[in-house]
Design a protein around this motif. Structure first.
Motif, short mmCIF file in Angstrom:
data_model
loop_
_atom_site.label_atom_id
_atom_site.label_comp_id
_atom_site.label_asym_id
_atom_site.label_seq_id
_atom_site.Cartn_x
_atom_site.Cartn_y
_atom_site.Cartn_z
N GLN A 112 12.28 -22.77 19.54
CA GLN A 112 12.81 -21.56 18.91
C GLN A 112 14.26 -21.28 19.26
O GLN A 112 14.92 -20.51 18.58
N GLY A 113 14.75 -21.87 20.33
CA GLY A 113 16.14 -21.63 20.71
C GLY A 113 16.30 -20.35 21.50
O GLY A 113 15.38 -19.92 22.20
N GLY A 114 17.48 -19.72 21.37
CA GLY A 114 17.83 -18.57 22.18
C GLY A 114 17.29 -17.25 21.66
O GLY A 114 16.71 -17.15 20.59
N LEU A 115 17.54 -16.22 22.45
CA LEU A 115 17.03 -14.87 22.17
C LEU A 115 17.57 -14.31 20.85
O LEU A 115 16.83 -13.68 20.09
N THR A 116 18.86 -14.53 20.57
CA THR A 116 19.46 -13.96 19.37
C THR A 116 18.77 -14.47 18.11
O THR A 116 18.42 -13.70 17.22
N GLY A 117 18.56 -15.78 18.02
CA GLY A 117 17.89 -16.37 16.86
C GLY A 117 16.46 -15.90 16.71
O GLY A 117 16.00 -15.61 15.59
N ILE A 118 15.74 -15.81 17.82
CA ILE A 118 14.36 -15.33 17.79
C ILE A 118 14.33 -13.89 17.27
O ILE A 118 13.56 -13.56 16.36
N ALA A 119 15.16 -13.04 17.83
CA ALA A 119 15.19 -11.63 17.43
C ALA A 119 15.58 -11.48 15.97
O ALA A 119 14.96 -10.70 15.23
N GLN A 120 16.60 -12.22 15.52
CA GLN A 120 17.04 -12.12 14.12
C GLN A 120 15.95 -12.56 13.16
O GLN A 120 15.73 -11.92 12.13
N HIS A 121 15.27 -13.66 13.49
CA HIS A 121 14.20 -14.14 12.60
C HIS A 121 13.05 -13.15 12.52
O HIS A 121 12.54 -12.85 11.44
N ASN A 146 10.83 -7.14 8.54
CA ASN A 146 11.44 -6.21 7.60
C ASN A 146 11.06 -6.58 6.16
O ASN A 146 10.70 -5.71 5.36
N GLU A 147 11.14 -7.86 5.84
CA GLU A 147 10.75 -8.34 4.50
C GLU A 147 9.28 -8.03 4.22
O GLU A 147 8.92 -7.57 3.14
N ALA A 148 8.42 -8.28 5.20
CA ALA A 148 6.99 -8.02 5.03
C ALA A 148 6.73 -6.53 4.78
O ALA A 148 5.96 -6.17 3.89
N GLN A 149 7.39 -5.68 5.55
CA GLN A 149 7.19 -4.24 5.41
C GLN A 149 7.72 -3.74 4.07
O GLN A 149 7.05 -2.99 3.37
N ASN A 150 8.93 -4.15 3.71
CA ASN A 150 9.56 -3.64 2.48
C ASN A 150 8.92 -4.17 1.20
O ASN A 150 8.94 -3.49 0.18
N SER A 151 8.38 -5.39 1.24
CA SER A 151 7.80 -5.99 0.03
C SER A 151 6.27 -5.92 0.03
O SER A 151 5.64 -6.47 -0.86
N VAL A 196 2.10 -17.37 20.94
CA VAL A 196 1.61 -16.56 19.83
C VAL A 196 2.27 -17.11 18.57
O VAL A 196 3.41 -17.56 18.60
N THR A 197 1.52 -17.12 17.48
CA THR A 197 2.07 -17.50 16.18
C THR A 197 2.21 -16.25 15.34
O THR A 197 1.24 -15.50 15.19
N ILE A 198 3.41 -16.00 14.84
CA ILE A 198 3.67 -14.86 13.97
C ILE A 198 4.28 -15.42 12.68
O ILE A 198 5.44 -15.84 12.68
N ARG A 199 3.49 -15.47 11.62
CA ARG A 199 3.95 -16.02 10.35
C ARG A 199 4.33 -14.86 9.43
O ARG A 199 3.50 -14.04 9.09
N THR A 200 5.61 -14.81 9.06
CA THR A 200 6.13 -13.76 8.18
C THR A 200 6.52 -14.37 6.83
O THR A 200 6.50 -15.59 6.68
N PRO A 201 6.89 -13.55 5.83
CA PRO A 201 7.30 -14.09 4.54
C PRO A 201 8.56 -14.97 4.61
O PRO A 201 8.80 -15.77 3.71
N ILE A 202 9.37 -14.83 5.65
CA ILE A 202 10.55 -15.66 5.82
C ILE A 202 10.17 -16.81 6.75
O ILE A 202 10.00 -16.60 7.96
N GLU A 203 10.00 -17.98 6.18
CA GLU A 203 9.53 -19.12 6.96
C GLU A 203 10.62 -19.67 7.87
O GLU A 203 11.81 -19.58 7.57
#
Length: 93
Positions: free
Chosen positions: A40-49, A55-60, A75-82
């Motif tokens: 997953q890389g660093g904290l910034t990328g994880i948080a942004q993703h 946000n996409e899941a909630q708004n759409s 933990v696996t968290i699958r959102t609309p933005i893959e």
């Protein structure tokens, strides 16, 4: 994996981890401390993703999937933005 609607969420970046809390249809929110790793890389990328995906899941009104496997500390968290991998090194809070 159960599919759930996102009612509300927060993504907070700390010094060594990202804390994500997701309120779904469940009475108790899903709350995890997520750590950087080779996939997953660093904290910034994880948080942004997570922020963008939840946000996409909630708004759409799209559903997310959450599955826990804490024997292996993830933990696996699958959102609309893959993303390449939806598995995060984490512990439940």
């Amino acid at each position: 994996m159960a599919r759930k609607s996102v009612k509300s969420f927060s993504v907070i970046t700390g010094n060594n981890s990202v804390v994500v809390e997701i309120q779904t249809e469940n009475l108790k929110p899903h709350k995890y401390e997520i750590f950087p790793d080779d996939v997953q890389g660093g904290l910034t990328g994880i948080a942004q993703h997570l922020q963008a995906g939840l946000n996409e899941a909630q708004n759409s009104y799209k559903k997310i999937e959450i599955s826990e496997f804490f024997e292996r500390m993830y933990v696996t968290i699958r959102t609309p933005i893959e993303r390449g991998s939806n598995r995060y090194t984490a512990k439940k809070l």
